[in-house]
Write an enzyme that holds these catalytic residues in place. Structure first.
Site, PDB file in Angstrom:
ATOM      1  CB  CYS A 156      26.090 -18.662 -23.624  1.00  0.00           C
ATOM      2  SG  CYS A 156      24.333 -18.659 -24.026  1.00  0.00           S
ATOM      3  CB  CYS A 159      24.935 -19.656 -27.084  1.00  0.00           C
ATOM      4  SG  CYS A 159      24.406 -18.273 -26.085  1.00  0.00           S
ATOM      5  CG  ASP A 160      28.282 -21.839 -27.594  1.00  0.00           C
ATOM      6  OD1 ASP A 160      27.837 -21.539 -28.718  1.00  0.00           O
ATOM      7  OD2 ASP A 160      28.994 -21.073 -26.920  1.00  0.00           O
TER       8      ASP A 160
END
Ligand code: NDP
Length: 332
Positions: A156, A159-160
């Site tokens: 993701c 997300c990261d």
């Protein structure tokens, strides 16, 4: 009195267990324990719907494999995925949600109440069902990839990606997700490799154009990943170029982060006989609602969302599912 007479016990959660037949009657059954399922449980519990939630194989869902979450509102200092999921779960339990280990392994939605079976052999009759079973990101299946999950390997970018500011990353995949993630990462990282196994991209023309004209993205066509390199964290990739041809060649590149974007598998298989899905398996909901084609069955979170796939959108759709379910039970 017949030895086989059914014994009914009123439990403290007001579900009724028929001990001999092992049938449990539940008003609101929630399947799945990511942000969507837990949020649905908070709302359903506060609305006196006595929700029972089965957590599934990976209690807490995809966030359990995420390290730092910085984009979920309410955590100004950030929070780890597992801690956030425990917080939301505790919030649901505070209002009386019955959260259980276990899997729903079989469903019969042909009539209401809906019939379901757990992996422990409990037969359930549910007035309404909220499906929040999520989606599973596909991985390549390499030992090194699994070992470094959460230590530089991620599925993701939203997300990261933030952790790779001015660093070098690689994205594997040639579809819309891979192109979108590579484009997103190019705004943060100093360089993005896009590793594509075919001589062309599968993504839409517009998305391809965006990638191919981005000076920070280098597309490596006809490359496959042999190994993610690094002990404690990702340091590089071993790739094979033009595999199986006379020009086959093994190369190494230095990277700091490795992002999988080779598709997701929505966890909808056991419902497909009754619930409409798209060709990939995402549950279809009536736009703007969580209602499926079957009255009394609602879907929320990633199992019905091929586009946004964020914890916050999953939580929002979990709220919608509980509200839709409450209205359904009230006959509205
Ligand atoms: P796709 O299935 O479309 O693409 C998967 C990509 O991963 C393909 O390029 C495939 O290669 C590659 N791949 C699969 N397995 C491997 C492997 N083992 N090794 C290397 N590469 C592999 O998935 P997406 O997640 O990209 O998209 C899913 C759906 O969601 C699509 O319909 C897409 O259009 C849609 N979507 C739409 C978006 C938007 O409109 N903004 C954004 C994101 C997704 P190959 O081509 O060789 O099969």
């Amino acid at each position: 009195m017949s030895f086989f007479k059914k014994i009914e016990i009123q439990t403290d959660k007001s579900s009724i267990i028929d001990v001999l037949g092992k049938v449990e009657r539940i008003k609101c059954l929630i399947i799945g324990s990511g942000p969507a399922g837990y949020t649905a449980a908070i709302y359903a519990a506060r609305a006196n719907m006595d929700p029972v939630l089965y957590q599934g194989l990976e209690a807490g869902g995809q966030l359990m494999t995420t390290t730092e979450v910085e984009n979920f509102p309410g955590y100004p200092q950030g929070v780890t995925g597992p801690v956030m999921m425990e917080d939301i779960k505790n919030q649901a339990e505070r209002f009386g949600a019955d959260i259980r280990w276990g899997l729903i392994t079989d469903v019969d939605f042909s009539n209401r109440p809906f019939k379901l079976t757990s992996d422990e052999g409990v037969n359930i009759e549910a007035e309404i069902v909220i499906i929040a079973t999520g989606a599973t990101a596909k991985y390549l299946g390499l030992e090194s990839e699994q070992r470094l999950r959460g230590s530089g390997v991620s599925a993701c970018a939203t997300c990261d990606g933030f952790f790779y500011k001015n660093k070098v990353v690689a994205v594997v995949g040639g579809g819309d997700t891979a192109c979108e993630e590579a484009t997103y990462l190019s705004q943060l990282a100093s360089k993005v490799y896009l590793i594509v196994r075919k001589p062309q991209l599968r993504a839409s023309k517009a998305m391809q154009q965006r990638v191919l004209t981005n000076s920070k993205i280098q597309v490596l066509f006809e490359h496959n990943t042999l190994q993610v390199l690094g002990d404690a964290k990702v340091t590089g990739l071993e790739l094979i170029k033009k595999q199986g041809t006379p020009n086959e060649e093994t190369i190494k590149i230095d990277i700091d982060g490795f992002f999988l974007a080779i598709g997701h598998h929505p966890n909808s298989d056991i419902f497909k006989k009754y619930i409409q899905t798209d060709e990939i398996g995402y549950i279809k909901t009536i736009p703007g609602t969580s209602k499926t084609n079957l009255p009394g069955v609602f879907a929320c979170g990633d199992v019905q969302d091929p586009v946004y796939r964020q914890a916050i959108t999953a939580a929002g759709s979990g709220c919608m599912a509980a509200l839709d379910a409450e209205r359904f039970l009230s006959g509205l």
